[in-house]
Design a protein around this motif. Sequence first.
Motif, PDB file in Angstrom:
ATOM      1  N   VAL A 111       0.833  -1.204   0.000  1.00 37.97           N
ATOM      2  CA  VAL A 111       0.000   0.000   0.000  1.00 37.97           C
ATOM      3  C   VAL A 111       0.868   1.254   0.000  1.00 37.97           C
ATOM      4  N   THR A 112       1.928   1.261   0.792  1.00 39.15           N
ATOM      5  CA  THR A 112       2.787   2.437   0.878  1.00 39.15           C
ATOM      6  C   THR A 112       3.547   2.675  -0.421  1.00 39.15           C
ATOM      7  N   VAL A 113       4.060   1.616  -1.013  1.00 39.56           N
ATOM      8  CA  VAL A 113       4.761   1.756  -2.294  1.00 39.56           C
ATOM      9  C   VAL A 113       3.810   2.306  -3.352  1.00 39.56           C
ATOM     10  N   ASP A 126       4.266  -4.322  18.483  1.00 41.27           N
ATOM     11  CA  ASP A 126       2.831  -4.024  18.624  1.00 41.27           C
ATOM     12  C   ASP A 126       2.596  -2.635  19.212  1.00 41.27           C
ATOM     13  N   THR A 127       3.443  -2.257  20.177  1.00 43.90           N
ATOM     14  CA  THR A 127       3.308  -0.929  20.790  1.00 43.90           C
ATOM     15  C   THR A 127       3.562   0.162  19.762  1.00 43.90           C
ATOM     16  N   ARG A 128       4.596  -0.031  18.959  1.00 41.04           N
ATOM     17  CA  ARG A 128       4.908   0.958  17.926  1.00 41.04           C
ATOM     18  C   ARG A 128       3.759   1.083  16.923  1.00 41.04           C
ATOM     19  N   CYS A 129       3.218  -0.062  16.500  1.00 42.17           N
ATOM     20  CA  CYS A 129       2.136  -0.029  15.509  1.00 42.17           C
ATOM     21  C   CYS A 129       0.868   0.612  16.070  1.00 42.17           C
ATOM     22  N   GLY A 130       0.729   0.624  17.386  1.00 43.43           N
ATOM     23  CA  GLY A 130      -0.451   1.225  18.006  1.00 43.43           C
ATOM     24  C   GLY A 130      -0.300   2.687  18.346  1.00 43.43           C
ATOM     25  N   THR A 139      -2.904  11.170   7.823  1.00 42.67           N
ATOM     26  CA  THR A 139      -2.022  10.125   7.315  1.00 42.67           C
ATOM     27  C   THR A 139      -2.418   8.787   7.939  1.00 42.67           C
ATOM     28  N   THR A 140      -2.535   7.760   7.122  1.00 37.85           N
ATOM     29  CA  THR A 140      -3.077   6.484   7.599  1.00 37.85           C
ATOM     30  C   THR A 140      -2.016   5.638   8.301  1.00 37.85           C
ATOM     31  N   PRO A 141      -2.439   4.803   9.254  1.00 38.56           N
ATOM     32  CA  PRO A 141      -1.497   3.886   9.910  1.00 38.56           C
ATOM     33  C   PRO A 141      -0.841   2.928   8.916  1.00 38.56           C
ATOM     34  N   GLU A 142      -1.610   2.490   7.893  1.00 41.40           N
ATOM     35  CA  GLU A 142      -1.053   1.572   6.902  1.00 41.40           C
ATOM     36  C   GLU A 142       0.136   2.200   6.188  1.00 41.40           C
ATOM     37  N   PHE A 143       0.018   3.470   5.852  1.00 46.11           N
ATOM     38  CA  PHE A 143       1.123   4.147   5.160  1.00 46.11           C
ATOM     39  C   PHE A 143       2.321   4.284   6.094  1.00 46.11           C
ATOM     40  N   ARG A 144       2.081   4.755   7.318  1.00 43.67           N
ATOM     41  CA  ARG A 144       3.168   4.938   8.276  1.00 43.67           C
ATOM     42  C   ARG A 144       3.892   3.619   8.544  1.00 43.67           C
ATOM     43  N   ASN A 145       3.112   2.554   8.762  1.00 41.21           N
ATOM     44  CA  ASN A 145       3.711   1.245   9.006  1.00 41.21           C
ATOM     45  C   ASN A 145       4.480   0.757   7.787  1.00 41.21           C
ATOM     46  N   GLY A 146       3.935   1.055   6.604  1.00 39.88           N
ATOM     47  CA  GLY A 146       4.618   0.668   5.378  1.00 39.88           C
ATOM     48  C   GLY A 146       5.955   1.364   5.221  1.00 39.88           C
ATOM     49  N   ILE A 147       6.033   2.604   5.698  1.00 42.32           N
ATOM     50  CA  ILE A 147       7.310   3.334   5.695  1.00 42.32           C
ATOM     51  C   ILE A 147       8.324   2.600   6.573  1.00 42.32           C
ATOM     52  N   TRP A 148       7.876   2.108   7.724  1.00 32.88           N
ATOM     53  CA  TRP A 148       8.776   1.352   8.602  1.00 32.88           C
ATOM     54  C   TRP A 148       9.285   0.093   7.903  1.00 32.88           C
ATOM     55  N   HIS A 149       8.406  -0.590   7.197  1.00 40.78           N
ATOM     56  CA  HIS A 149       8.829  -1.804   6.503  1.00 40.78           C
ATOM     57  C   HIS A 149       9.809  -1.477   5.370  1.00 40.78           C
TER      58      HIS A 149
END
Length: 382
Positions: A279-281, A337-341, A353-363
Amino acid sequence: MSKLSNDATRLLEAISYQLIVTLEYCHDLVDGQTLWLEVFGDVTVSGSVQVEVKNFVDDLTDGHNNFWNTLKNWLSPKFKQEKYSELVLLTTQAYGATAELRHWNNLSGEERLKFLDKVISDSEARIATSGKRPSKAVKNQQFVMASERRCVLQDVIEKVKIISAEPDLKTRAENAKSRYGKGVDPLKRDEYFEALLGYLIEPCLSKSGWMISYQDFDLKLSRLLAQYGRNSRKFPTVDTDAFAGQVDLSVYADRLFVKKLYEIEYGQRVPEAILEHLVTVHTISSEFKRFTVEKSDVDNYKKDQLKRHKSLRSAEMRRCSRKPKDDWCFESQNFFDTRCGEPVDGMPAFDGTTPEFRNGIWHMLADDEDEEGNEKLHWRLW
């Protein structure tokens, strides 16, 4: 494939056509007005106009049932014609070559009545000569011209306006997209148009009798423009379900960001991580093209995320180092899990900004190789 005997294509086209006309009248509403869909007729604007919409191919002739059946509806005792200043028959039909009806809009009330009298006289003369039973159209003519309705008929025909030879469905839809898509990103104009039509048929509207007020429509437009406008601040939404089918563990097995989750024995979170990465890409490569987002904006966001992550991880590593090694994977999973929350740090120039995008940046950051003296993003706390 041949069409089935109960093929409903024409019905769906008629409904779609009526919705587009409804959308046009919604844009014409002024403060305080309300539009009703399929309550008092096809399209009705309170205190103003009632519109009957016909999507037909054949010619509009003097005795055509579309015209006479519409008059019949407007003469019904249940129809309160006195509430409207204009009664409109809007049709895709062009006038027949010999149709005197083409002059209707320019006739006076008295001239219109004479025209109607002539049409029914000609119809009844043909029936008398042929000996055939009256057609549906002729029956409607007889209903309309009955002496007991003459007073109401005179009031009604004064208000009737015919709009003929209207564009076909495809043309009208394209015109509506262009006319009402001003300020909308061209790449998102189809989605914006579909969202507007979807709003018109939302089931919740039926609770009020398919009523659309000026205030409700104004609010809906503002929300959609915030989402689809050229320089919208609303973070682009991505349908994650559309990417779910691309989550293939075998394809991503050798990716660093996947290995780093297996490293902390958290394989059950791998499919979700792959989806967020996808999703982030997509957001960066496709959705951001609609906005004034520079590569440096994304790079700076990634740098800020990495810097914060390293700081939080360092603190957790010190805490975790005091625990038995057997607990380190468990503690690392809790850290993940704490970071993702956590609340999402917004991208510059965007709201939400969506959590999916932010998490995707981490990945994406976790997918980078460590450099000498510069460790990238990790989830392990050792």
